[in-house]
Each structure stands twice: as C-alpha cells, then as structure tokens.
Write a protein that holds these residues in place. Structure first.
Motif, short mmCIF file in Angstrom:
data_model
loop_
_atom_site.label_atom_id
_atom_site.label_comp_id
_atom_site.label_asym_id
_atom_site.label_seq_id
_atom_site.Cartn_x
_atom_site.Cartn_y
_atom_site.Cartn_z
N VAL A 1 6.67 8.54 -10.19
CA VAL A 1 5.87 9.02 -9.06
C VAL A 1 4.42 9.18 -9.48
CG1 VAL A 1 5.52 10.96 -7.49
CG2 VAL A 1 7.83 10.09 -7.91
N ALA A 2 4.19 9.77 -10.65
CA ALA A 2 2.81 9.98 -11.13
C ALA A 2 2.09 8.65 -11.33
CB ALA A 2 2.83 10.77 -12.43
N ALA A 3 2.82 7.62 -11.73
CA ALA A 3 2.20 6.32 -12.00
C ALA A 3 1.77 5.60 -10.73
CB ALA A 3 3.17 5.44 -12.79
N LEU A 4 2.23 6.09 -9.58
CA LEU A 4 1.94 5.40 -8.32
C LEU A 4 0.85 6.10 -7.51
CD1 LEU A 4 5.52 4.35 -7.18
CD2 LEU A 4 3.83 3.04 -8.46
N ARG A 5 0.03 6.90 -8.17
CA ARG A 5 -1.11 7.49 -7.47
C ARG A 5 -1.98 6.36 -6.92
NH1 ARG A 5 -0.99 11.19 -12.00
NH2 ARG A 5 -0.24 13.23 -11.30
N GLY A 6 -2.41 6.54 -5.70
CA GLY A 6 -3.17 5.48 -5.04
C GLY A 6 -2.35 4.78 -3.98
N ARG B 1 0.51 5.16 -0.89
CA ARG B 1 1.08 6.15 0.04
C ARG B 1 2.57 6.24 -0.26
NH1 ARG B 1 -1.84 4.60 5.85
NH2 ARG B 1 -3.92 4.21 4.94
N LEU B 2 3.04 7.44 -0.55
CA LEU B 2 4.42 7.63 -0.98
C LEU B 2 5.22 8.40 0.06
CD1 LEU B 2 3.87 8.65 -4.72
CD2 LEU B 2 4.14 6.35 -3.76
N ARG C 1 0.81 -1.22 0.00
CA ARG C 1 0.00 0.00 0.00
C ARG C 1 0.84 1.26 0.00
NH1 ARG C 1 -3.66 -0.34 5.01
NH2 ARG C 1 -4.55 1.54 4.07
N GLN D 1 4.26 15.81 -4.31
CA GLN D 1 3.88 14.66 -5.13
C GLN D 1 4.41 13.35 -4.59
OE1 GLN D 1 4.51 15.24 -9.42
NE2 GLN D 1 5.00 17.38 -8.99
N VAL D 2 5.52 13.40 -3.88
CA VAL D 2 6.20 12.17 -3.48
C VAL D 2 6.08 11.90 -1.99
CG1 VAL D 2 8.51 13.13 -3.05
CG2 VAL D 2 8.27 10.84 -4.07
N GLY D 3 5.21 12.63 -1.31
CA GLY D 3 4.98 12.36 0.10
C GLY D 3 6.01 13.01 1.00
#
Length: 242
Positions: A115-120, A122-123, A7, A146-148
C-alpha cells in the motif's frame, strides 16, 4: 506502455490484505473445541465452515436473507454436520465464534509495504463483506486512512462482486473510469475475469501458487510484485488491458 493510464488500484480484502482463512479456521476450531471437547471431527471443522461461507453469503447478497440470518444458518448447518446440539440462541453462538475470529485478524506481511509503495495512485478496497465489519478489519490491520475507501455492496447500490455494476461503481467511487483502475485479488472469478468484463484491469494474487493463472491475465504471488506490475513489466498480458 499501457500502464500510463492506470491511475487507481482496488484491493480485495479477505485473502488479499487480511488473512481471513487463517482467522476463520482458528476461530471455528476453538469454538467447536469449547462446545465439544475431544470431538472426533474437530480437525474437519475449519474445512466444513469454509464450505458453508459462500452459499450462505450468496443468499444474503441476493437479498434472500438478512446478514444476521445467514450467520444463523451457518451455525445451524455446522452443528447438524458435526452432530452438535443446536444452540438455543444462534446469534449468541455466532458472536462467540466472531470474537475468536476477530482476535485472529492479521494482515499479510506484504500488505502495508504494498500500500505504501502505491502512493500517487487512487486506492480503495472492494470487498463483498458487510460494511461495518470490513471497515473494522481495515482498522485492525493498521491500514485505515492509507488504503482508501472501503467499498461494499452496502455503498454500491446493492451490487456485489461479480456483478459488473459493482466494478463500474467502485471505479466511479475513485473518480475514475474502469479502464484506469486495476483490481488485485485472490478470487479468479470475482477479482480477475469479471472485472475485466466490465472494462477494468485485473491481476490475480495467487499466494499458494498451486494452479495455473487464467489465460491472458497477469499473476502475482505476493503484493510486493505490484510495483513492477504497474511499471508495465507484466501488465500487458491480456488483450483487453491495452
């Protein structure tokens, strides 16, 4: 598929999202060239500077010296190795290098899209650098917001990679248990084998492709491979991951 439990994703910063080595090499080469034009060992300056990073940063992580003092030690050691006059003010000397280093900060070309591809998910960013500088890097390469969160030892109770408490603390900062987090980075010990020992999933980013991967761990050569890794095509390589 074991990946349904993943997750969160933690990125290393230097060597993973930001090309630290190219920036540091450019910065120190320019610094030496200015201090000693035509120095016969100018071509060696970047390699020597790189060799000084880890031991002096480790001393800072261990509380043996301050952040500023480890910088002074690196400047003095490089000058001694190259036969340069020691600067009267090592802080000013390091600041001159740091300006050039900052000017050369660049994200790897695959970072933003990954990073954009991992939306959804928690970064976050898990890095051993100083908090203020690492946050500045994330802003400079356009990934702020964007990257947490940027997680360093300064916000993880003094724990730095490869201490196991660093990984469990970073997972907790994402609000997840370690087994639901994947760490991706370029350092085998700090970003792959040690987080796995803490129960975290891990993958080695081997951009140069010059060495075999650690046994049983997934390897990627670009961050563009992360979506496929997280889809379950490759992530089940290590027995601790399932």
């Amino acid at each position: 598929m074991i990946t349904s439990a993943v997750r969160g994703v933690l990125f290393d910063l230097d060597g993973t999202l930001l090309d630290h080595r190219a920036a540091a090499d450019a910065g120190i080469t320019a610094w030496v060239a200015e201090r000693a034009p035509g120095h016969p060992r100018l071509a060696e300056a970047a390699r020597l500077w790189e060799a000084l990073e880890e031991p002096h940063l480790a001393a800072w992580h261990a509380g043996e010296c301050s952040w500023q003092e480890q910088r002074r030690r690196r400047v003095r050691a490089l000058c001694a190795e190259l036969g340069l006059d020691l600067p009267d003010d090592p802080d000013t000397a390091f600041a001159s290098y740091a300006r050039r280093y900052r000017e050369a900060w660049r994200a790897y070309p695959d970072a933003a899209a990954a990073v954009a591809a991992l939306r959804g998910f928690r970064l976050g960013v898990l890095t051993n650098g100083a908090q203020e500088m690492q946050e500045a890097k994330v802003r400079a390469i356009g990934l702020a917001g964007q990257v947490g969160p940027v997680l360093t030892g300064e916000v993880l109770d003094g724990c730095y990679k490869p201490a196991l408490a660093c990984y469990t603390g970073a997972a907790a900062a994402l609000g997840l248990p370690p087994e639901q987090v994947l760490l991706v980075g370029d350092d085998v010990a700090k970003d792959v084998t040690s987080p796995a020992a803490a129960g975290m999933r891990s993958a080695w980013l081997d951009r140069l492709g010059v060495a075999p991967p650690p046994a049983g761990f997934p390897r990627i050569t670009t961050l563009a491979e992360l979506p496929a890794l997280l889809s379950g095509e490759h992530l089940s390589g290590h027995s601790d991951l399932g």
